[in-house]
Every structure is written in C-alpha cells, then in structure tokens.
Scaffold this motif. Structure first.
Motif, PDB file in Angstrom:
ATOM      1  N   VAL A   1       0.794  -1.227   0.000  1.00 33.86           N
ATOM      2  CA  VAL A   1       0.000   0.000   0.000  1.00 33.86           C
ATOM      3  C   VAL A   1       0.828   1.279   0.000  1.00 33.86           C
ATOM      4  CG1 VAL A   1      -1.741   1.265   1.309  1.00 33.86           C
ATOM      5  CG2 VAL A   1      -1.869  -1.200   1.172  1.00 33.86           C
ATOM      6  N   TRP A   2       2.037   1.275   0.528  1.00 35.23           N
ATOM      7  CA  TRP A   2       2.794   2.503   0.759  1.00 35.23           C
ATOM      8  C   TRP A   2       3.393   3.013  -0.545  1.00 35.23           C
ATOM      9  CZ3 TRP A   2       2.385   6.209   3.844  1.00 35.23           C
ATOM     10  CH2 TRP A   2       3.425   7.067   4.153  1.00 35.23           C
ATOM     11  N   LYS A   3       2.551   3.657  -1.365  1.00 33.20           N
ATOM     12  CA  LYS A   3       3.003   4.264  -2.607  1.00 33.20           C
ATOM     13  C   LYS A   3       2.180   5.528  -2.856  1.00 33.20           C
ATOM     14  CE  LYS A   3       0.195   1.019  -5.175  1.00 33.20           C
ATOM     15  NZ  LYS A   3       0.171  -0.029  -6.161  1.00 33.20           N
ATOM     16  N   CYS A   4       2.706   6.389  -3.672  1.00 26.99           N
ATOM     17  CA  CYS A   4       2.049   7.657  -3.966  1.00 26.99           C
ATOM     18  C   CYS A   4       0.737   7.402  -4.713  1.00 26.99           C
ATOM     19  CB  CYS A   4       2.971   8.533  -4.818  1.00 26.99           C
ATOM     20  SG  CYS A   4       2.216  10.091  -5.331  1.00 26.99           S
ATOM     21  N   PRO A   5      -0.367   8.017  -4.271  1.00 26.68           N
ATOM     22  CA  PRO A   5      -1.634   7.804  -4.976  1.00 26.68           C
ATOM     23  C   PRO A   5      -1.683   8.501  -6.342  1.00 26.68           C
ATOM     24  CG  PRO A   5      -1.941   9.293  -3.108  1.00 26.68           C
ATOM     25  CD  PRO A   5      -0.521   8.804  -3.060  1.00 26.68           C
ATOM     26  N   HIS A   6      -0.739   9.374  -6.629  1.00 23.41           N
ATOM     27  CA  HIS A   6      -0.747  10.102  -7.895  1.00 23.41           C
ATOM     28  C   HIS A   6       0.184   9.466  -8.934  1.00 23.41           C
ATOM     29  CE1 HIS A   6      -3.040  13.182  -5.873  1.00 23.41           C
ATOM     30  NE2 HIS A   6      -2.128  13.174  -4.909  1.00 23.41           N
ATOM     31  N   CYS A   7       1.446   9.255  -8.577  1.00 24.11           N
ATOM     32  CA  CYS A   7       2.404   8.723  -9.555  1.00 24.11           C
ATOM     33  C   CYS A   7       2.649   7.224  -9.383  1.00 24.11           C
ATOM     34  CB  CYS A   7       3.725   9.481  -9.488  1.00 24.11           C
ATOM     35  SG  CYS A   7       4.662   9.254  -7.958  1.00 24.11           S
ATOM     36  N   GLU A   8       2.077   6.625  -8.312  1.00 26.47           N
ATOM     37  CA  GLU A   8       2.163   5.179  -8.059  1.00 26.47           C
ATOM     38  C   GLU A   8       3.580   4.672  -7.777  1.00 26.47           C
ATOM     39  OE1 GLU A   8      -0.524   3.071  -7.788  1.00 26.47           O
ATOM     40  OE2 GLU A   8      -1.744   4.869  -7.991  1.00 26.47           O
ATOM     41  N   LYS A   9       4.527   5.559  -7.466  1.00 18.13           N
ATOM     42  CA  LYS A   9       5.878   5.112  -7.112  1.00 18.13           C
ATOM     43  C   LYS A   9       5.921   4.765  -5.632  1.00 18.13           C
ATOM     44  CE  LYS A   9       8.500   7.523 -10.620  1.00 18.13           C
ATOM     45  NZ  LYS A   9       9.592   8.439 -10.886  1.00 18.13           N
TER      46      LYS A   9
ATOM     47  N   THR B   1      10.588   4.005   3.005  1.00 24.39           N
ATOM     48  CA  THR B   1      10.063   3.477   4.265  1.00 24.39           C
ATOM     49  C   THR B   1      10.749   4.088   5.478  1.00 24.39           C
ATOM     50  OG1 THR B   1      11.588   1.626   4.106  1.00 24.39           O
ATOM     51  CG2 THR B   1       9.366   1.274   3.268  1.00 24.39           C
ATOM     52  N   THR B   2      11.841   4.781   5.280  1.00 25.07           N
ATOM     53  CA  THR B   2      12.512   5.429   6.401  1.00 25.07           C
ATOM     54  C   THR B   2      12.463   6.939   6.214  1.00 25.07           C
ATOM     55  OG1 THR B   2      14.648   5.330   5.276  1.00 25.07           O
ATOM     56  CG2 THR B   2      14.103   3.505   6.745  1.00 25.07           C
ATOM     57  N   GLY B   3      12.392   7.647   7.316  1.00 31.44           N
ATOM     58  CA  GLY B   3      12.370   9.099   7.267  1.00 31.44           C
ATOM     59  C   GLY B   3      11.062   9.674   6.776  1.00 31.44           C
ATOM     60  N   THR B   4       9.963   8.939   6.954  1.00 34.10           N
ATOM     61  CA  THR B   4       8.684   9.388   6.431  1.00 34.10           C
ATOM     62  C   THR B   4       7.812  10.073   7.478  1.00 34.10           C
ATOM     63  OG1 THR B   4       7.713   7.225   6.863  1.00 34.10           O
ATOM     64  CG2 THR B   4       8.629   7.608   4.670  1.00 34.10           C
ATOM     65  N   LEU B   5       8.286  10.195   8.693  1.00 31.63           N
ATOM     66  CA  LEU B   5       7.500  10.842   9.736  1.00 31.63           C
ATOM     67  C   LEU B   5       7.309  12.312   9.372  1.00 31.63           C
ATOM     68  CD1 LEU B   5       6.190  10.257  12.445  1.00 31.63           C
ATOM     69  CD2 LEU B   5       8.261  11.069  13.538  1.00 31.63           C
ATOM     70  N   GLY B   6       6.068  12.710   9.218  1.00 35.43           N
ATOM     71  CA  GLY B   6       5.756  14.084   8.853  1.00 35.43           C
ATOM     72  C   GLY B   6       5.811  14.368   7.364  1.00 35.43           C
ATOM     73  N   MET B   7       6.015  13.352   6.550  1.00 32.68           N
ATOM     74  CA  MET B   7       6.071  13.552   5.103  1.00 32.68           C
ATOM     75  C   MET B   7       4.651  13.761   4.582  1.00 32.68           C
ATOM     76  SD  MET B   7       7.860  11.220   2.139  1.00 32.68           S
ATOM     77  CE  MET B   7       6.823   9.799   2.320  1.00 32.68           C
ATOM     78  N   ASP B   8       4.408  14.890   3.950  1.00 32.55           N
ATOM     79  CA  ASP B   8       3.085  15.209   3.429  1.00 32.55           C
ATOM     80  C   ASP B   8       3.023  15.216   1.909  1.00 32.55           C
ATOM     81  OD1 ASP B   8       1.948  15.533   5.951  1.00 32.55           O
ATOM     82  OD2 ASP B   8       2.512  17.647   6.040  1.00 32.55           O
ATOM     83  N   HIS B   9       4.187  15.304   1.264  1.00 27.61           N
ATOM     84  CA  HIS B   9       4.237  15.377  -0.192  1.00 27.61           C
ATOM     85  C   HIS B   9       5.133  14.277  -0.745  1.00 27.61           C
ATOM     86  CE1 HIS B   9       2.914  19.382   1.002  1.00 27.61           C
ATOM     87  NE2 HIS B   9       2.326  19.432  -0.177  1.00 27.61           N
ATOM     88  N   CYS B  10       4.789  13.796  -1.903  1.00 27.73           N
ATOM     89  CA  CYS B  10       5.570  12.751  -2.570  1.00 27.73           C
ATOM     90  C   CYS B  10       6.937  13.317  -2.955  1.00 27.73           C
ATOM     91  CB  CYS B  10       4.826  12.267  -3.816  1.00 27.73           C
ATOM     92  SG  CYS B  10       5.753  11.072  -4.807  1.00 27.73           S
ATOM     93  N   PRO B  11       8.024  12.595  -2.637  1.00 26.21           N
ATOM     94  CA  PRO B  11       9.353  13.093  -3.013  1.00 26.21           C
ATOM     95  C   PRO B  11       9.618  12.995  -4.518  1.00 26.21           C
ATOM     96  CG  PRO B  11       9.540  10.962  -1.927  1.00 26.21           C
ATOM     97  CD  PRO B  11       8.099  11.372  -1.848  1.00 26.21           C
ATOM     98  N   TYR B  12       8.782  12.288  -5.260  1.00 28.52           N
ATOM     99  CA  TYR B  12       8.996  12.098  -6.687  1.00 28.52           C
ATOM    100  C   TYR B  12       8.193  13.084  -7.537  1.00 28.52           C
ATOM    101  CZ  TYR B  12      10.806   7.813  -4.749  1.00 28.52           C
ATOM    102  OH  TYR B  12      11.491   6.910  -3.979  1.00 28.52           O
TER     103      TYR B  12
ATOM    104  N   GLY C   1       5.809  15.454  -6.027  1.00 25.92           N
ATOM    105  CA  GLY C   1       5.524  16.664  -5.271  1.00 25.92           C
ATOM    106  C   GLY C   1       4.068  16.852  -4.901  1.00 25.92           C
ATOM    107  N   ASN C   2       3.195  15.926  -5.278  1.00 26.09           N
ATOM    108  CA  ASN C   2       1.777  16.042  -4.940  1.00 26.09           C
ATOM    109  C   ASN C   2       1.529  15.713  -3.465  1.00 26.09           C
ATOM    110  OD1 ASN C   2       0.703  16.821  -7.461  1.00 26.09           O
ATOM    111  ND2 ASN C   2       0.904  14.718  -8.187  1.00 26.09           N
ATOM    112  N   ASN C   3       0.419  16.208  -2.945  1.00 29.81           N
ATOM    113  CA  ASN C   3       0.029  15.959  -1.565  1.00 29.81           C
ATOM    114  C   ASN C   3      -0.353  14.482  -1.394  1.00 29.81           C
ATOM    115  OD1 ASN C   3      -0.704  16.264   1.072  1.00 29.81           O
ATOM    116  ND2 ASN C   3      -2.489  17.538   0.666  1.00 29.81           N
ATOM    117  N   LEU C   4       0.176  13.826  -0.362  1.00 29.27           N
ATOM    118  CA  LEU C   4      -0.097  12.415  -0.142  1.00 29.27           C
ATOM    119  C   LEU C   4      -1.417  12.170   0.573  1.00 29.27           C
ATOM    120  CD1 LEU C   4       3.434  11.200   0.953  1.00 29.27           C
ATOM    121  CD2 LEU C   4       2.306  10.794  -1.217  1.00 29.27           C
ATOM    122  N   PHE C   5      -1.822  13.076   1.426  1.00 28.33           N
ATOM    123  CA  PHE C   5      -3.004  12.846   2.239  1.00 28.33           C
ATOM    124  C   PHE C   5      -4.066  13.818   1.845  1.00 28.33           C
ATOM    125  CE2 PHE C   5       0.782  11.831   4.768  1.00 28.33           C
ATOM    126  CZ  PHE C   5       0.607  10.468   4.865  1.00 28.33           C
TER     127      PHE C   5
END
Length: 82
Positions: A53-61, A65-76, A78-82
């Motif tokens: 399940v842990w993939k971007c809902p926009h680009c599907e990448k 799995t590490t350093g994701t605490l507080g991550m709100d945007h896809c690093p690939y 840039g879209n909002n994850l939530f």
C-alpha cells in the motif's frame, strides 16, 4: 481508505505483533507457541501491507520506508499524499 488510514493500520499490526511476542515470553509454556505465531503473523502482515500500500496515490511510485515521519508530499512528483 486513504493513505493515512492504511499507514495507521500497518503500524498497528506491527506493534500488535511486538506486543504478542512480549506476551509469548511472559506466559505459560503451552501458550508461548500460540502467542509467538500470532505475533509473527501480525508483524509479517503489517510489513506486507506496508509493501503493498505505501506508494504515492498520484504517480504510483513506492515511497521510502525510512524518514517518512511528517512527510506530506511525494518526493517524486511533489503532490500531496493525504
């Protein structure tokens, strides 16, 4: 179900698995195997769910799995994850 709910579910499964492992250490010998296998199944289920399940809902990448605490945007993308 949105990504935040999936994240809460797989973290809960992993924590439940650790708690069951601790209970397996503390209980009677006959129940140790049952709680041990239940903890192992729960933790493995959480990790598998995270992998699926842990993939971007926009680009599907796959998201890191590490350093994701507080991550709100896809690093690939840039879209909002939530």
């Amino acid at each position: 179900m949105n990504l935040r709910k999936w994240q809460a579910l797989y973290y809960s499964l992993i924590v439940l698995g650790m708690v069951l492992f601790i209970i397996a250490i503390l209980v009677d010998e006959r129940l140790t195997v049952i709680f041990g296998f239940a903890g192992l199944a729960s933790a493995i289920g959480g990790f598998i769910l995270q992998f699926i399940v842990w993939k971007c809902p926009h680009c599907e990448k796959r998201l890191p799995t590490t350093g994701t605490l507080g991550m709100d945007h896809c690093p690939y993308c840039g879209n909002n994850l939530f």
